[in-house]
Motif scaffolding. Sequence first.
Motif, mmCIF file in Angstrom:
data_model
loop_
_atom_site.group_PDB
_atom_site.id
_atom_site.type_symbol
_atom_site.label_atom_id
_atom_site.label_comp_id
_atom_site.label_asym_id
_atom_site.label_seq_id
_atom_site.Cartn_x
_atom_site.Cartn_y
_atom_site.Cartn_z
ATOM 1 N N PHE A 81 0.837 -1.198 0.000
ATOM 2 C CA PHE A 81 0.000 0.000 0.000
ATOM 3 C C PHE A 81 0.874 1.251 0.000
ATOM 4 O O PHE A 81 1.905 1.298 0.681
ATOM 5 N N ASP A 82 0.446 2.247 -0.784
ATOM 6 C CA ASP A 82 1.212 3.489 -0.841
ATOM 7 C C ASP A 82 0.826 4.414 0.309
ATOM 8 O O ASP A 82 0.041 4.032 1.194
ATOM 9 N N GLU A 83 1.351 5.630 0.289
ATOM 10 C CA GLU A 83 1.128 6.574 1.387
ATOM 11 C C GLU A 83 -0.338 6.959 1.547
ATOM 12 O O GLU A 83 -0.785 7.341 2.632
ATOM 13 N N GLN A 84 -1.102 6.864 0.478
ATOM 14 C CA GLN A 84 -2.535 7.171 0.525
ATOM 15 C C GLN A 84 -3.384 5.930 0.831
ATOM 16 O O GLN A 84 -4.616 5.996 0.815
ATOM 17 N N GLY A 85 -2.733 4.803 1.102
ATOM 18 C CA GLY A 85 -3.462 3.586 1.418
ATOM 19 C C GLY A 85 -3.988 2.846 0.214
ATOM 20 O O GLY A 85 -4.809 1.932 0.347
ATOM 21 N N ARG A 86 -3.515 3.187 -0.980
ATOM 22 C CA ARG A 86 -3.961 2.514 -2.202
ATOM 23 C C ARG A 86 -3.100 1.286 -2.465
ATOM 24 O O ARG A 86 -1.883 1.329 -2.287
ATOM 25 N N GLN A 87 -3.736 0.222 -2.894
ATOM 26 C CA GLN A 87 -3.005 -1.017 -3.157
ATOM 27 C C GLN A 87 -2.064 -0.846 -4.340
ATOM 28 O O GLN A 87 -2.381 -0.176 -5.316
ATOM 29 N N ARG A 88 -0.913 -1.463 -4.238
ATOM 30 C CA ARG A 88 0.035 -1.455 -5.342
ATOM 31 C C ARG A 88 -0.272 -2.598 -6.312
ATOM 32 O O ARG A 88 -0.114 -2.449 -7.527
ATOM 33 N N GLN A 89 -0.675 -3.739 -5.768
ATOM 34 C CA GLN A 89 -1.081 -4.879 -6.586
ATOM 35 C C GLN A 89 -2.427 -5.383 -6.090
ATOM 36 O O GLN A 89 -2.696 -5.377 -4.886
ATOM 37 N N SER A 90 -3.253 -5.825 -7.016
ATOM 38 C CA SER A 90 -4.546 -6.367 -6.637
ATOM 39 C C SER A 90 -4.367 -7.755 -6.022
ATOM 40 O O SER A 90 -3.359 -8.435 -6.257
ATOM 41 N N LEU A 91 -5.344 -8.173 -5.241
ATOM 42 C CA LEU A 91 -5.292 -9.509 -4.664
ATOM 43 C C LEU A 91 -5.299 -10.570 -5.748
ATOM 44 O O LEU A 91 -4.614 -11.598 -5.633
ATOM 45 N N THR A 92 -6.035 -10.328 -6.817
ATOM 46 C CA THR A 92 -6.066 -11.281 -7.931
ATOM 47 C C THR A 92 -4.680 -11.457 -8.532
ATOM 48 O O THR A 92 -4.234 -12.582 -8.797
ATOM 49 N N ASP A 93 -3.952 -10.350 -8.739
ATOM 50 C CA ASP A 93 -2.612 -10.437 -9.282
ATOM 51 C C ASP A 93 -1.656 -11.151 -8.325
ATOM 52 O O ASP A 93 -0.824 -11.961 -8.744
ATOM 53 N N VAL A 94 -1.782 -10.850 -7.054
ATOM 54 C CA VAL A 94 -0.908 -11.495 -6.061
ATOM 55 C C VAL A 94 -1.214 -12.987 -5.999
ATOM 56 O O VAL A 94 -0.295 -13.816 -5.907
ATOM 57 N N ARG A 95 -2.476 -13.367 -6.073
ATOM 58 C CA ARG A 95 -2.831 -14.792 -6.034
ATOM 59 C C ARG A 95 -2.203 -15.541 -7.201
ATOM 60 O O ARG A 95 -1.754 -16.676 -7.049
ATOM 61 N N GLN A 96 -2.175 -14.921 -8.351
ATOM 62 C CA GLN A 96 -1.581 -15.569 -9.523
ATOM 63 C C GLN A 96 -0.094 -15.832 -9.307
ATOM 64 O O GLN A 96 0.443 -16.850 -9.759
ATOM 65 N N ARG A 97 0.551 -14.966 -8.556
ATOM 66 C CA ARG A 97 1.979 -15.144 -8.277
ATOM 67 C C ARG A 97 2.242 -16.350 -7.375
ATOM 68 O O ARG A 97 3.269 -16.999 -7.481
ATOM 69 N N TYR A 98 1.282 -16.624 -6.510
ATOM 70 C CA TYR A 98 1.464 -17.714 -5.551
ATOM 71 C C TYR A 98 0.706 -18.980 -5.942
ATOM 72 O O TYR A 98 0.741 -19.959 -5.203
ATOM 73 N N SER A 99 0.030 -18.959 -7.069
ATOM 74 C CA SER A 99 -0.785 -20.124 -7.456
ATOM 75 C C SER A 99 0.133 -21.310 -7.745
ATOM 76 O O SER A 99 1.269 -21.153 -8.205
ATOM 77 N N VAL A 100 -0.389 -22.508 -7.452
ATOM 78 C CA VAL A 100 0.384 -23.731 -7.664
ATOM 79 C C VAL A 100 -0.192 -24.505 -8.842
ATOM 80 O O VAL A 100 -1.312 -24.287 -9.264
#
Length: 239
Positions: free
Chosen positions: A220-239
């Motif tokens: 999250f940036d200084e304004q509390g906005r996400q840098r990456q979406s949860l969907t994008d992060v899930r794809q990084r950790y998907s098996v």
Amino acid sequence: MSTRTNEYAQPIGEPVPGWSSRPVPAGVTLEGTSCRLEPLDAERHADDLYAAYRAAPDHRDWTYLFVGPFDHAEDYRRYAEGAARSTDPRHYAVIERKTGKAVGALALMRIEPTHGVIEVGSVVFSPLLKQTPISTEAQFLLMAYVFDELGYRRYEWKCDSLNAPSRKAAERLGFSFEGIFRQAVVYKGRNRDTAWFSILDKEWPSLKQAFQAWLSAENFDEQGRQRQSLTDVRQRYSV
């Protein structure tokens, strides 16, 4: 993948070694970074929850729920008193740590300890909670309790098939769509075709990593906005 067979050459499911019935959910408090979940208590939470729900401009949040809307605080308090006494569903209030106020609620329900199956439902998030990291963390805390502490095998999400926001939320959180059960429920005088979603215990480890990465301060940036979406992060950790 090879199929197991029995002595009659019939296909059978994979064994579940050492399986035993799981504990039922308890009235526990689950601590997070931005929120905590507390067992619903009408005396402590009803006034805060009613005020939070009244912040919505209209009653659309209650359309697909079995209860509500509530036009008077006394009506909601009576509902909360009954919900607090229930053990299935087991209701929890979402407390914003910053303010100490209850801003939403959700429940564990349709609890089947013998088979290790449980459902999250009765999700009523106020405008103070929707589309915030708190709403995601609240869901994560309950999932972690079910999989890591109670040891369930299957975590379900069900909703009216016409409830597009609920279906979108389930997919964002990592649930897999399994299909539509036609004419499954009658509620508020109308039919409900129910959309079914689930997360399995074998999917939980990678999904847990994704939640932890998404919820981290670095995302999250200084304004509390996400840098990456949860969907994008899930794809990084998907098996």
